[in-house]
Design an enzyme around this catalytic site. Sequence first.
Site, PDB file in Angstrom:
ATOM      1  N   CYS A  68      32.935  38.932  39.534  1.00 26.50           N
ATOM      2  CA  CYS A  68      31.917  38.783  38.499  1.00 26.50           C
ATOM      3  C   CYS A  68      31.654  37.291  38.219  1.00 26.50           C
ATOM      4  CB  CYS A  68      32.365  39.472  37.220  1.00 26.50           C
ATOM      5  SG  CYS A  68      33.826  38.708  36.494  1.00 26.50           S
ATOM      6  N   ARG A 115      44.929  32.784  42.786  1.00 25.78           N
ATOM      7  CA  ARG A 115      44.136  32.253  43.898  1.00 25.78           C
ATOM      8  C   ARG A 115      44.876  31.173  44.681  1.00 25.78           C
ATOM      9  NH1 ARG A 115      39.748  28.593  42.899  1.00 25.78           N
ATOM     10  NH2 ARG A 115      38.129  28.513  44.475  1.00 25.78           N
ATOM     11  N   HIS A 119      29.481  30.277  39.713  1.00 23.01           N
ATOM     12  CA  HIS A 119      29.546  28.943  40.329  1.00 23.01           C
ATOM     13  C   HIS A 119      28.460  28.063  39.725  1.00 23.01           C
ATOM     14  CE1 HIS A 119      30.925  31.202  44.211  1.00 23.01           C
ATOM     15  NE2 HIS A 119      31.951  31.003  43.399  1.00 23.01           N
ATOM     16  N   ALA A 141      34.573  35.347  37.012  1.00 21.56           N
ATOM     17  CA  ALA A 141      35.499  35.015  38.096  1.00 21.56           C
ATOM     18  C   ALA A 141      35.033  33.755  38.823  1.00 21.56           C
ATOM     19  CB  ALA A 141      35.606  36.175  39.074  1.00 21.56           C
TER      20      ALA A 141
HETATM   21 FE1  CFM Z   1      33.577  28.852  48.222  1.00 27.70          FE
HETATM   22 FE2  CFM Z   1      34.479  30.754  49.396  1.00 27.70          FE
HETATM   23 FE3  CFM Z   1      34.090  30.812  46.762  1.00 27.70          FE
HETATM   24 FE4  CFM Z   1      36.037  29.285  47.855  1.00 27.70          FE
HETATM   25 FE5  CFM Z   1      37.843  31.268  47.498  1.00 27.70          FE
HETATM   26 FE6  CFM Z   1      36.208  32.687  49.031  1.00 27.70          FE
HETATM   27 FE7  CFM Z   1      35.873  32.765  46.416  1.00 27.70          FE
HETATM   28 MO1  CFM Z   1      37.964  33.880  47.510  1.00 27.70          MO
HETATM   29  S1  CFM Z   1      35.182  28.815  49.711  1.00 27.70           S
HETATM   30  S2  CFM Z   1      34.600  28.865  46.308  1.00 27.70           S
HETATM   31  S3  CFM Z   1      38.193  29.132  47.570  1.00 27.70           S
HETATM   32  S4  CFM Z   1      32.681  30.813  48.351  1.00 27.70           S
HETATM   33  S5  CFM Z   1      38.297  32.394  49.198  1.00 27.70           S
HETATM   34  S6  CFM Z   1      34.962  32.224  50.838  1.00 27.70           S
HETATM   35  S7  CFM Z   1      35.738  34.339  47.791  1.00 27.70           S
HETATM   36  S8  CFM Z   1      37.847  32.413  45.723  1.00 27.70           S
HETATM   37  S9  CFM Z   1      34.190  32.307  45.163  1.00 27.70           S
END
Ligand code: CFM
Length: 557
Positions: free
Chosen positions: A87, A121, A221, A90
């Site tokens: 979500c 994580r 993000h 997260a």
């Molecule tokens: Fe970028 Fe990722 Fe992500 Fe990531 Fe991660 Fe991920 Fe993630 Mo899991 S590199 S920041 S450190 S998009 S592994 S492939 S899914 S936490 S949101």
Amino acid sequence: MTDNTFLAPKTDVEVQAAQAKEEVMLSRSPISKEETRETVEEILEAYPAKVAKKRSKHVIIRNPEEIDQEIAANERTTPGIITQRGCAYAGCKGVVVGPFGDCIHIVHGPIGCSYYAWMTRRNQYKTREDGRNWLNYSFSTDLQEEDIVFGGINKLKTAVREAYNIFDPKPKSITIHATCPVGLIGDDIQGAAKELTEELGLPVVAFNCEGYKGVSQSAGHHIANNGFFKHWIGTDTETEEIEGFTVNLMGEYNIGGDAWEIERVLEKCGIKTVATFSGDGTYDAATKAHLAKVNLVMCHRSINYMATMMETKYGVPWIKVNFIGIHAFAKSIRKVARFFDNPELTARVEEVLTEEIALAEAQLAEYRKRLEGKTVFLFVGGSRAHHYQELFADLGMKTIVAGYEFAHRDDYEGRQALPKIRVDADSRNIEELEVEPDPERYNPTRPPEVLEQLREEKVIGDYEGMMPDMGEDTLLVDNISHHELDVLIKRFKPDLIGSGIKDKYIIEKFGIPCKQLHSYDYGGPFAGFRGAVNFAKDVDLRVNGQAWKYIKAPWQK
Ligand code: CFM
């Protein structure tokens, strides 16, 4: 000097290995065209007509001949289908903001939301001399029913004050993260943050990252990028310059220590890291990030917003890099050398690469013999499903199916897809900051004609996405569901699947080893040269381990 000669492998060892890797990457799928088509049909047949139509745009057979091949992405998951997404909360707290260890991150919401915020994580953080490190803590306002009815804002303020008072030294900054119910009842967390910033004399930053804000963690993000950009970046107004070949590591979260291996090599080359967003990141470094000469964007998905905003406001350009895989890493470092175009730096970089690659290749040779020709599925997040293809190819392993959980079309098709992406109700939910050049601090770090040349060479400001790296008839599956995974495993029988914790055990019950590529379980680092060797060892143990032969349940015999 053209792009090609500059980025090309130099020593014999490297040339040979890089060629072999490239061949694996771009080769056509070992699965026949017919079988691939039938598999896609089988996947779609199980759905009601409307859903099948929708999903068909997310399941694409790669055709390199088709210019600008498209895939649907970043759309709502059909209710009832189980996929691996998270979500917005997260993505904001868990992914981008959480790794800053010298700050306190408070979750405003029911306690359940905090469970998964607790260090799961493996974004590692080294305690600095000042002793600040709250990474092992989980701070929550523990909202109860009566708070939902009467409002939770006083509870939040009390929590922030309490967190501030308990610790000495004090946190560098306190962040507040809204969960779903907070948005629904309308607690004014921004107002509270402003009030507390004045009262406590340190930046309290609130993020309206309620889980439902987007179709996945990707929304979070963006929200995190906006918050940092508004409240942290450029707030060091005293430091005027940082000397040397300076970079920021962006979209690198130090999972299993990845950032430390990257920094080891960068340092050896004479490249200095100012700030990292956000693995092993510190608040003070973040406030100086605008002084770095270039941003190295590892995970484009989670940090491209900040990279482009920093370029507009401060004139710091960005380079898309991939530190996963020997040749990807080498190419990325050469891009940095190309950017600075300094003979001494370039010579040093080549020296380091010669030494490191020779060593890593020698260590990989044995593993490659056992791994060559094996096939892989990759379903990870928003960047790793692309990045890890390069490392697997270093080992001679071919990725035949790949997909992101929540990335956008530009991460598949490249940034040229950006103008074609339709803004919908879900993406409109998230604020787009209007950014202008800073009247005093805008400072292009290279002359304009050099920047133009670098842009043309695609050294800066570009990401070509996953698609161009996938050979004919390989499959791209966006936001894969359990049903789709089942069909693909049964039909294609891959030797390994790189995926996440939510689907790992489902995969292993099929007798297929799964390499968990989010937290790496207990392993890592996998970035850089030493990381590649770690990875090869780990993958070899899985792929060639005997355990998988005994997976059949006794009643199936
Ligand atoms: Fe970028 Fe990722 Fe992500 Fe990531 Fe991660 Fe991920 Fe993630 Mo899991 S590199 S920041 S450190 S998009 S592994 S492939 S899914 S936490 S949101």
